[in-house]
Design a protein around this motif. Structure first.
Motif, PDB file in Angstrom:
ATOM      1  N   CYS A  65       0.829  -1.216   0.000  1.00  0.00           N
ATOM      2  CA  CYS A  65       0.000   0.000   0.000  1.00  0.00           C
ATOM      3  C   CYS A  65       0.855   1.255   0.000  1.00  0.00           C
ATOM      4  CB  CYS A  65      -0.935  -0.009   1.205  1.00  0.00           C
ATOM      5  SG  CYS A  65      -2.234  -1.264   1.128  1.00  0.00           S
ATOM      6  N   VAL A 105      -1.652   3.460  -2.046  1.00  0.00           N
ATOM      7  CA  VAL A 105      -3.033   3.021  -1.890  1.00  0.00           C
ATOM      8  C   VAL A 105      -3.685   3.840  -0.780  1.00  0.00           C
ATOM      9  CG1 VAL A 105      -4.499   1.095  -1.159  1.00  0.00           C
ATOM     10  CG2 VAL A 105      -2.626   0.705  -2.781  1.00  0.00           C
ATOM     11  N   VAL A 146      -8.138   0.449   1.504  1.00  0.00           N
ATOM     12  CA  VAL A 146      -8.154  -1.003   1.387  1.00  0.00           C
ATOM     13  C   VAL A 146      -9.564  -1.475   1.703  1.00  0.00           C
ATOM     14  CG1 VAL A 146      -7.272  -3.195   2.270  1.00  0.00           C
ATOM     15  CG2 VAL A 146      -5.724  -1.254   1.981  1.00  0.00           C
TER      16      VAL A 146
END
Length: 523
Positions: A150, A155, A158
């Motif tokens: 991530c 990212v 999630v």
């Protein structure tokens, strides 16, 4: 502090206070972090004939090999040409590899605020469709590896699909690492991980459910079922992959189920404790709500078909089909569910120091004798195959809704749904839910998606063989999904697509949606 919850018989041991699951990482405006990132394509998009792809800020794909751009030109597009981008851009990682995760990837890719979607491990159908970049070699049981991924790829959200990583604490670890994670902590996931925990919470906070008793001793359990009589329901306390519930229509079936769980250990530790509860007569329905720890936002209704055979006959499965909306859950009943089941659960979990952040999936029975809902069970993730029909009907930005839940801002969110109906027909390997053959070739999938408008095939158990053919590798393999102006049109489109698929070793139910169709005919 850590939150500890456990069940002893019918008593609930209260949890200590914990911070709510609201840690945040920075959002990313360009989606993919470094200006140019390159890695082997076969590691994340299995089954596509190309060995290398480069992502860059100023071009979507450079193609050293023969990757067909027309197949992937919308890979990072939101699917809505005139949508206005959100101020907060986000790249999303979906955890899981089944039909539910494929549906989530499909909806996230269409979200105007979503710069890109990863799925770990994903599956061949997700990869080939371009609905997400599949990271097949990411160990989702290793929270440190997930967190590292991530950070590397910026990212910003999630989304955890399956229940097992949630119960194991993946959301706990990612939140500690400052990564917004849609999914409850392991303590809050006990709502699904332990049916005894869920029942004790219902007792304490007055949530309507079937009367029950909990047992670890098989002789005592058998004596209880003989006293209560059949039909009766026997449930493994823990996670059993959707197979730990036996609706026993005779005493003999109930005793066999008790022996299987408590004596033979057929479900391992998950069946070391059993819940025996009264049989409720009525109609089942699925109710979903996004939860941010304090606020609950209802989703549209859905109804699935658990039994393997037409007419709701045969053993329970993970689900052989579903449709949305379901007429049994009227707007008045939905309000009752929110007031008597969902909100008391959210408040109760917060009071226990286990704030719930994620999606609450309530399996309900609308009792025939009262017409009121009772809670059968909770799941702490989107249902499968209900998720498929919900994502076909969702018109809002899913990424922003889930991010708002992580931030405790669901009171600022409203969702827009298509007024049309959606239906999914599950195609399974012959023999499921028992033993089944793997590796059988499935043909004509691309053509099946074009037989009618608004058809989408979600993959759950597929792979690619050496010749580039889709093959079956699971029990439930495909979710053939369609949307239509009403339930009849959605059904016609879904079954037309099913009939176009060339898979002799697959089977499906031919009566998905029969309850809704029957009610409509009566009306």
């Amino acid at each position: 502090m850590a939150c500890a919850a456990c069940c002893v018989g019918r008593s609930l041991v209260l949890c200590q206070s914990v911070p709510s699951n609201r840690a945040f990482g920075r959002s990313n405006s360009n989606g993919l972090g470094p200006s140019s990132i390159s890695f082997p394509f076969d590691q994340f998009c299995k089954g596509i004939s190309s060995s290398h792809v480069t992502f860059a800020r100023n071009n979507w794909f450079s193609r050293p090999n023969l990757l067909r751009f027309d197949r992937f030109k919308s890979f990072f597009s939101n699917g809505i040409d005139d949508a206005k981008a959100s101020d907060e851009r986000v790249t999303v990682l979906v955890i899981g590899g089944g039909g539910r995760e494929h549906a989530l990837c499909y909806a996230l890719k269409r979200s105007s605020s979503c710069d890109g979607v990863f799925c770990a491990p994903g599956n061949a159908g997700i990869a080939r469709s371009g609905d997400a970049t599949c990271i097949t070699d990411l160990d989702i049981s290793d929270s440190m590896a997930v967190a590292t991924f991530c950070r590397k790829w910026d990212v910003g959200l999630v989304v955890v699909g399956p229940e097992a990583p949630l119960v194991a604490g993946l959301a706990n670890e990612l939140s500690k690492a400052g990564i917004p994670t849609f999914g409850p902590s392991s303590e809050a996931a006990a709502l699904e991980g332990s049916k005894g925990f869920m029942k004790s919470l219902c007792d304490k906070y007055g949530i309507p459910t079937a009367k029950y008793q909990t047992f670890t001793n098989p002789d005592e359990a058998k004596a209880y079922v003989k006293e209560q009589g059949a039909p009766i329901v026997v449930k493994a306390d823990g996670l059993a992959a959707g197979k730990g519930v036996v609706v026993a229509m005779t005493l003999s079936e109930a005793i066999t189920a008790i022996d299987s769980m408590l004596v033979e250990g057929s479900f391992g530790s998950a069946g070391s404790r059993v819940i025996i509860e009264e049989f409720l007569e009525g109609e089942e329905a699925s109710f979903f709500a996004l939860v941010d720890g304090e606020t609950a936002l209802a989703l549209e209704s859905a109804q699935d078909h658990k039994r393997v055979g037409d007419g709701d006959t045969g053993p329970n499965t993970g689900g052989m089909g579903a449709y949305s909306p379901t007429p049994v859950l009227t707007s008045d009943l939905q309000s009752v569910v929110m007031e008597t089941i969902i909100r008391p659960t959210v408040k109760g979990m917060a009071a226990e120091g286990c704030k719930f952040v994620g999606v609450l999936f309530a399996g309900l029975m609308i009792e025939k004798k009262t017409g009121l809902p009772k809670l059968i069970e909770y799941n702490v993730r989107f249902g499968d195959p209900e998720c498929q029909v919900l994502m076909m009907r969702l018109e809002s930005d899913l990424a922003q809704a889930l991010l708002a839940a992580c931030k405790g801002q669901l009171d600022q969110v409203s969702l827009t749904w298509s007024p049309e109906s959606a239906m999914v027909v599950v195609m399974a390997s012959e023999g499921y839910p028992g033993s089944y053959k793997k590796g059988t070739i499935i043909g004509n999938l691309e053509e099946a998606e074009t037989v009618a408008p608004m058809v989408k095939i979600f993959h759950a158990g597929t792979d690619i063989d050496a010749n580039g053919n889709f093959i079956s590798v699971g029990g439930r393999v495909l979710g053939v999904t369609a949307r239509g102006k009403d339930i009849e049109e959605a059904k016609d489109r879904a079954y037309d697509a099913v009939e176009a698929i060339d898979w002799p070793e697959g089977f499906f139910r031919r009566d998905i949606g029969w309850r809704a169709l029957k009610l409509k005919q009566l009306a």
